[in-house]
Motif scaffolding. Sequence first.
Motif, PDB file in Angstrom:
ATOM      1  N   ASN A   1      14.067  63.346  45.570  1.00  8.60           N
ATOM      2  CA  ASN A   1      13.666  63.993  44.328  1.00  8.60           C
ATOM      3  C   ASN A   1      12.765  63.117  43.472  1.00  8.60           C
ATOM      4  O   ASN A   1      12.412  63.491  42.367  1.00  8.60           O
ATOM      5  CB  ASN A   1      14.894  64.421  43.522  1.00  8.60           C
ATOM      6  CG  ASN A   1      15.652  65.520  44.224  1.00  8.60           C
ATOM      7  OD1 ASN A   1      15.035  66.396  44.837  1.00  8.60           O
ATOM      8  ND2 ASN A   1      16.959  65.486  44.165  1.00  8.60           N
ATOM      9  N   ILE A   2      12.411  61.943  43.968  1.00 11.65           N
ATOM     10  CA  ILE A   2      11.514  61.044  43.246  1.00 11.65           C
ATOM     11  C   ILE A   2      10.095  61.408  43.657  1.00 11.65           C
ATOM     12  O   ILE A   2       9.767  61.476  44.826  1.00 11.65           O
ATOM     13  CB  ILE A   2      11.817  59.572  43.575  1.00 11.65           C
ATOM     14  CG1 ILE A   2      13.232  59.223  43.129  1.00 11.65           C
ATOM     15  CG2 ILE A   2      10.801  58.648  42.922  1.00 11.65           C
ATOM     16  CD1 ILE A   2      13.724  57.885  43.604  1.00 11.65           C
ATOM     17  N   PHE A   3       9.245  61.666  42.677  1.00 11.13           N
ATOM     18  CA  PHE A   3       7.875  62.080  42.964  1.00 11.13           C
ATOM     19  C   PHE A   3       6.949  60.889  43.058  1.00 11.13           C
ATOM     20  O   PHE A   3       7.102  59.907  42.336  1.00 11.13           O
ATOM     21  CB  PHE A   3       7.378  63.041  41.888  1.00 11.13           C
ATOM     22  CG  PHE A   3       8.115  64.337  41.897  1.00 11.13           C
ATOM     23  CD1 PHE A   3       7.799  65.328  42.810  1.00 11.13           C
ATOM     24  CD2 PHE A   3       9.147  64.573  41.009  1.00 11.13           C
ATOM     25  CE1 PHE A   3       8.487  66.522  42.841  1.00 11.13           C
ATOM     26  CE2 PHE A   3       9.845  65.758  41.022  1.00 11.13           C
ATOM     27  CZ  PHE A   3       9.508  66.740  41.942  1.00 11.13           C
TER      28      PHE A   3
ATOM     29  N   ALA B   1       6.847  57.081  41.634  1.00 11.52           N
ATOM     30  CA  ALA B   1       6.750  56.066  42.678  1.00 11.52           C
ATOM     31  C   ALA B   1       5.289  55.851  43.074  1.00 11.52           C
ATOM     32  O   ALA B   1       4.498  56.779  43.090  1.00 11.52           O
ATOM     33  CB  ALA B   1       7.564  56.492  43.895  1.00 11.52           C
ATOM     34  N   LYS B   2       4.966  54.615  43.379  1.00 13.95           N
ATOM     35  CA  LYS B   2       3.623  54.279  43.840  1.00 13.95           C
ATOM     36  C   LYS B   2       3.731  53.669  45.232  1.00 13.95           C
ATOM     37  O   LYS B   2       4.764  53.155  45.611  1.00 13.95           O
ATOM     38  CB  LYS B   2       2.962  53.293  42.886  1.00 13.95           C
ATOM     39  CG  LYS B   2       2.681  53.889  41.516  1.00 13.95           C
ATOM     40  CD  LYS B   2       2.146  52.839  40.568  1.00 13.95           C
ATOM     41  CE  LYS B   2       1.875  53.387  39.195  1.00 13.95           C
ATOM     42  NZ  LYS B   2       3.005  53.966  38.527  1.00 13.95           N
TER      43      LYS B   2
ATOM     44  N   PHE C   1      11.995  54.186  50.766  1.00 14.15           N
ATOM     45  CA  PHE C   1      12.102  53.199  51.832  1.00 14.15           C
ATOM     46  C   PHE C   1      13.558  52.923  52.168  1.00 14.15           C
ATOM     47  O   PHE C   1      14.389  52.711  51.296  1.00 14.15           O
ATOM     48  CB  PHE C   1      11.416  51.889  51.434  1.00 14.15           C
ATOM     49  CG  PHE C   1      11.558  50.810  52.469  1.00 14.15           C
ATOM     50  CD1 PHE C   1      10.739  50.795  53.579  1.00 14.15           C
ATOM     51  CD2 PHE C   1      12.527  49.830  52.353  1.00 14.15           C
ATOM     52  CE1 PHE C   1      10.876  49.809  54.550  1.00 14.15           C
ATOM     53  CE2 PHE C   1      12.675  48.844  53.310  1.00 14.15           C
ATOM     54  CZ  PHE C   1      11.842  48.838  54.416  1.00 14.15           C
ATOM     55  N   LYS C   2      13.822  52.921  53.444  1.00 17.61           N
ATOM     56  CA  LYS C   2      15.157  52.533  53.922  1.00 17.61           C
ATOM     57  C   LYS C   2      14.920  51.786  55.233  1.00 17.61           C
ATOM     58  O   LYS C   2      14.439  52.362  56.203  1.00 17.61           O
ATOM     59  CB  LYS C   2      16.017  53.782  54.151  1.00 17.61           C
ATOM     60  CG  LYS C   2      17.455  53.511  54.421  1.00 17.61           C
ATOM     61  CD  LYS C   2      18.162  53.100  53.155  1.00 17.61           C
ATOM     62  CE  LYS C   2      19.643  53.082  53.353  1.00 17.61           C
ATOM     63  NZ  LYS C   2      20.357  52.611  52.206  1.00 17.61           N
ATOM     64  N   ALA C   3      15.187  50.506  55.244  1.00 17.90           N
ATOM     65  CA  ALA C   3      14.984  49.712  56.448  1.00 17.90           C
ATOM     66  C   ALA C   3      15.856  50.247  57.574  1.00 17.90           C
ATOM     67  O   ALA C   3      17.036  50.543  57.374  1.00 17.90           O
ATOM     68  CB  ALA C   3      15.312  48.245  56.172  1.00 17.90           C
ATOM     69  N   LEU C   4      15.276  50.390  58.738  1.00 17.06           N
ATOM     70  CA  LEU C   4      16.022  50.932  59.872  1.00 17.06           C
ATOM     71  C   LEU C   4      17.243  50.085  60.207  1.00 17.06           C
ATOM     72  O   LEU C   4      18.257  50.609  60.650  1.00 17.06           O
ATOM     73  CB  LEU C   4      15.116  51.057  61.093  1.00 17.06           C
ATOM     74  CG  LEU C   4      14.081  52.172  61.014  1.00 17.06           C
ATOM     75  CD1 LEU C   4      13.191  52.151  62.255  1.00 17.06           C
ATOM     76  CD2 LEU C   4      14.738  53.527  60.863  1.00 17.06           C
ATOM     77  N   ARG C   5      17.167  48.786  59.951  1.00 15.75           N
ATOM     78  CA  ARG C   5      18.292  47.921  60.307  1.00 15.75           C
ATOM     79  C   ARG C   5      19.531  48.195  59.454  1.00 15.75           C
ATOM     80  O   ARG C   5      20.633  47.821  59.830  1.00 15.75           O
ATOM     81  CB  ARG C   5      17.882  46.452  60.220  1.00 15.75           C
ATOM     82  CG  ARG C   5      17.633  45.937  58.829  1.00 15.75           C
ATOM     83  CD  ARG C   5      17.184  44.471  58.836  1.00 15.75           C
ATOM     84  NE  ARG C   5      16.884  43.996  57.524  1.00 15.75           N
ATOM     85  CZ  ARG C   5      15.801  44.280  56.829  1.00 15.75           C
ATOM     86  NH1 ARG C   5      14.884  45.063  57.329  1.00 15.75           N
ATOM     87  NH2 ARG C   5      15.602  43.792  55.631  1.00 15.75           N
ATOM     88  N   VAL C   6      19.361  48.866  58.302  1.00 12.43           N
ATOM     89  CA  VAL C   6      20.529  49.150  57.465  1.00 12.43           C
ATOM     90  C   VAL C   6      21.059  50.576  57.663  1.00 12.43           C
ATOM     91  O   VAL C   6      22.121  50.910  57.145  1.00 12.43           O
ATOM     92  CB  VAL C   6      20.255  48.899  55.960  1.00 12.43           C
ATOM     93  CG1 VAL C   6      19.874  47.451  55.724  1.00 12.43           C
ATOM     94  CG2 VAL C   6      19.208  49.838  55.422  1.00 12.43           C
ATOM     95  N   ILE C   7      20.327  51.392  58.401  1.00 13.70           N
ATOM     96  CA  ILE C   7      20.817  52.742  58.703  1.00 13.70           C
ATOM     97  C   ILE C   7      21.652  52.661  59.974  1.00 13.70           C
ATOM     98  O   ILE C   7      21.197  52.166  60.999  1.00 13.70           O
ATOM     99  CB  ILE C   7      19.653  53.740  58.874  1.00 13.70           C
ATOM    100  CG1 ILE C   7      18.880  53.873  57.555  1.00 13.70           C
ATOM    101  CG2 ILE C   7      20.181  55.095  59.328  1.00 13.70           C
ATOM    102  CD1 ILE C   7      17.673  54.767  57.637  1.00 13.70           C
TER     103      ILE C   7
END
Length: 152
Positions: free
Chosen positions: A71-73, A81-82, A93-99
């Motif tokens: 929901n962040i534009f 967000a920029k 952003f979500k690092a794959l290593r933390v998912i």
Amino acid sequence: MKAQMDDSARSQKRNIEEGWKRPTTSEYLEFLGFAQASLEELKGDIRDAKTDGFLKSKPGSSLADIGINLNIFKGPLKGQAKGEPTDIGHPYFKALRVIKGEDLIYEIFIELINKTDYLLRKLVESLERKLSWDQKYYKVEQARIREAIKKR
């Protein structure tokens, strides 16, 4: 099934990219249609994976549960967000290593697919309005040119 899901997901993305480079709005719309079809195919595969027991389900779960807020534009306005979602620090952003694998459940995939589908439908509606306006403008401009020629 994994290969099929990978193919349909990549096809969806590639059709958007290829359509973007087409010279006309109507061609772009055609490729967006292909992308929507690939997305629907992926949605069916996700449902099958759940039905066949390959994908867990936790009713009521969402991307917010794993720290992703769609929901962040993104944009130039203050507070938006920029950068790109792949940039560290971007809200998407979500690092794959933390998912974790167990985070990837039916509800998460369906939420992503539904959000993508919604955005594609909004884009198609916008481009159809543009195409309609362009066609009306073209006809008006052609009539103006004919009138100008008659007056000569």
